[in-house]
Design an enzyme around this catalytic site. Structure first.
Site, PDB file in Angstrom:
ATOM      1  N   PHE A 122      -5.432  -8.594   0.285  1.00 19.75           N
ATOM      2  CA  PHE A 122      -5.005  -7.319  -0.290  1.00 19.75           C
ATOM      3  C   PHE A 122      -3.539  -7.442  -0.705  1.00 19.75           C
ATOM      4  O   PHE A 122      -2.658  -7.554   0.155  1.00 19.75           O
ATOM      5  CB  PHE A 122      -5.181  -6.219   0.760  1.00 19.75           C
ATOM      6  CG  PHE A 122      -4.938  -4.819   0.272  1.00 19.75           C
ATOM      7  CD1 PHE A 122      -5.851  -4.173  -0.537  1.00 19.75           C
ATOM      8  CD2 PHE A 122      -3.794  -4.127   0.664  1.00 19.75           C
ATOM      9  CE1 PHE A 122      -5.654  -2.866  -0.952  1.00 19.75           C
ATOM     10  CE2 PHE A 122      -3.581  -2.826   0.268  1.00 19.75           C
ATOM     11  CZ  PHE A 122      -4.502  -2.191  -0.549  1.00 19.75           C
ATOM     12  N   PRO A 127       8.609  -7.890  -3.166  1.00 17.42           N
ATOM     13  CA  PRO A 127       9.982  -8.032  -2.687  1.00 17.42           C
ATOM     14  C   PRO A 127      10.762  -6.715  -2.689  1.00 17.42           C
ATOM     15  O   PRO A 127      11.606  -6.483  -1.825  1.00 17.42           O
ATOM     16  CB  PRO A 127      10.589  -9.046  -3.672  1.00 17.42           C
ATOM     17  CG  PRO A 127       9.426  -9.878  -4.099  1.00 17.42           C
ATOM     18  CD  PRO A 127       8.273  -8.919  -4.165  1.00 17.42           C
ATOM     19  N   GLU A 363       0.774  -2.596   7.486  1.00 18.82           N
ATOM     20  CA  GLU A 363      -0.127  -1.469   7.230  1.00 18.82           C
ATOM     21  C   GLU A 363       0.531  -0.127   7.547  1.00 18.82           C
ATOM     22  O   GLU A 363      -0.102   0.813   8.005  1.00 18.82           O
ATOM     23  CB  GLU A 363      -1.456  -1.642   7.982  1.00 18.82           C
ATOM     24  CG  GLU A 363      -2.215  -2.866   7.488  1.00 18.82           C
ATOM     25  CD  GLU A 363      -3.697  -2.830   7.788  1.00 18.82           C
ATOM     26  OE1 GLU A 363      -4.266  -1.734   7.896  1.00 18.82           O
ATOM     27  OE2 GLU A 363      -4.287  -3.929   7.895  1.00 18.82           O
TER      28      GLU A 363
END
Length: 383
Positions: A122, A127, A363
């Site tokens: 995913f 950056p 996440e």
């Protein structure tokens, strides 16, 4: 699809045996080499671990959320690297296709993801775009029957071994959710290259790297669901589910750390008796057990709500915040109980202490969970 009680019990027993007999004995090797032995990967495929959340019609087990988090808790008893390998196929690497893919995309990719034939990845973080996903710069320009992708993704889990990338890219320069689309890009596509695998603080064997797109040309059929502008909303839905899975993993890891700490405390003697008899040691064990139990209850409650079709954005954020912070505290106490032994690699707590630090970051960081919780709570109160 919910399994009957007997089938679920058999599955959980099989996963726990696999963890105890195959994965835990291989932890040190994985930590030293940074790679999971191919024989274990094949056994993970045979056990169905890559297809837990994918429907049976595509070759998966089709577990509901309550069942999935119980398997994640069982996998949490060993090195996170093992769960990470299958985790992208279970969660963020497949769920964008499950939730928003076309029938053709589902039929083509989900059986391969469910079997572990290909590893999903995913690709959202960049950056200059971490917590602020709306600021991503990777751009997809339409060119006839194709799109041309340019940009760099960073810290992408399983990128070095992935066969399929779910790539979030702008299809418009406007800063709004429907300016972001999702593309399914296969490894080996010209213009797609990988950076060197990252050297990380912990989680050896869970591979990450940059993914670079330099005039990467993909067919229009690679657009998820054949529709522009759905990428951001799909990503947020995928992460909602993933946060419950990670929370469950943290519960399992905390239980492993507690077991290791109790075993050591019962065997280690100071002042003529096992340190488990000292009340300050008992206090650390008690606090850890109470917090792990609280996190487990939170995760199970949220999973059941999700299975009932309720919106669990608030609950998932609460679980992610509490469980990831909880396992960090439990790991710290486990090291303290081990004393000097907890600071050397002979004991697993030293490795887990480093491994669990990542859970509070990926996440959605703890701070992002706080923002989500505050927003959803204020919304629930009419503000």
């Amino acid at each position: 699809m919910a399994l009957d009680h007997e089938t679920l019990t058999l599955l959980l027993d099989a996963v726990r045996r696999f963890v105890d007999e195959r994965l835990i004995p291989a932890e040190h090797e994985v930590a030293e080499t940074g790679a999971i032995p191919p024989a274990i990967v094949e056994e993970m495929r045979e056990l169905g671990l890559f297809g837990l959340s994918i429907a049976p019609e595509y070759g998966g087990l089709g577990l509901n959320m309550e069942e999935e988090v119980q398997v994640a808790m069982a996998l949490g008893h060993t090195s996170p690297a093992f769960r990470s390998l299958a985790g992208t196929n279970i969660g963020i690497g497949s769920q964008s296709i499950v939730m928003a893919g076309s029938d053709e995309q589902r039929k083509h990719y989900l059986p391969k993801l469910a079997s572990g034939e290909i590893i999903g990845s995913f690709a959202l973080t960049e950056p200059e775009a971490g917590s602020d996903a709306m600021s991503l710069r990777t751009f997809a320009r339409r060119d006839g029957d194709h799109y041309i992708l340019n940009g760099t993704k960073r810290f992408i889990t399983n990128a070095p071994i992935a066969g399929l990338f779910s790539v979030m890219a702008r299809t418009s320069q406007e800063r709004k959710s429907d300016a972001i689309s999702c593309f399914l890009v296969e490894a080996g596509t010209p213009g797609l290259t990988l950076g060197k695998p990252d050297k990380k603080m912990g989680q050896a064997g869970a591979l990450t790297s940059d993914v670079i797109f330099d005039n990467c040309r993909v067919p229009a059929s690679a657009l998820l669901g054949g529709q522009e502008g759905t990428g951001f909303r799909t990503a947020m839905r995928v992460l909602d589910k993933g946060r419950l899975h990670i929370s469950a993993l943290c519960v399992g890891t905390a239980q492993r750390l507690i077991a290791d700490a109790v075993r050591y405390a019962a065997e280690r003697k100071q002042f003529g008796k096992p340190i488990a008899e000292f009340q300050l040691i008992q206090a650390m064990i008690a606090d850890s057990q109470a917090e792990a139990y609280a996190a487990r209850c939170m995760v199970m409650d949220a999973a059941r709500k999700r299975d009932r079709g309720e919106n669990t954005t608030l609950e998932a954020a609460c679980c992610k915040l509490y469980a990831t912070e909880m396992v960090g505290r439990v790991a710290d106490r486990a090291v303290q109980i081990h004393g000097g032994a907890g600071y050397v690699s002979e004991y697993a707590v030293e490795r887990f202490y480093r491994d669990v630090r990542l859970f509070r970051i990926y996440e959605g960081t703890t701070q992002i969970q706080q923002l989500v919780i505050a927003r959803e709570t204020m919304k629930a109160h009419g503000y």
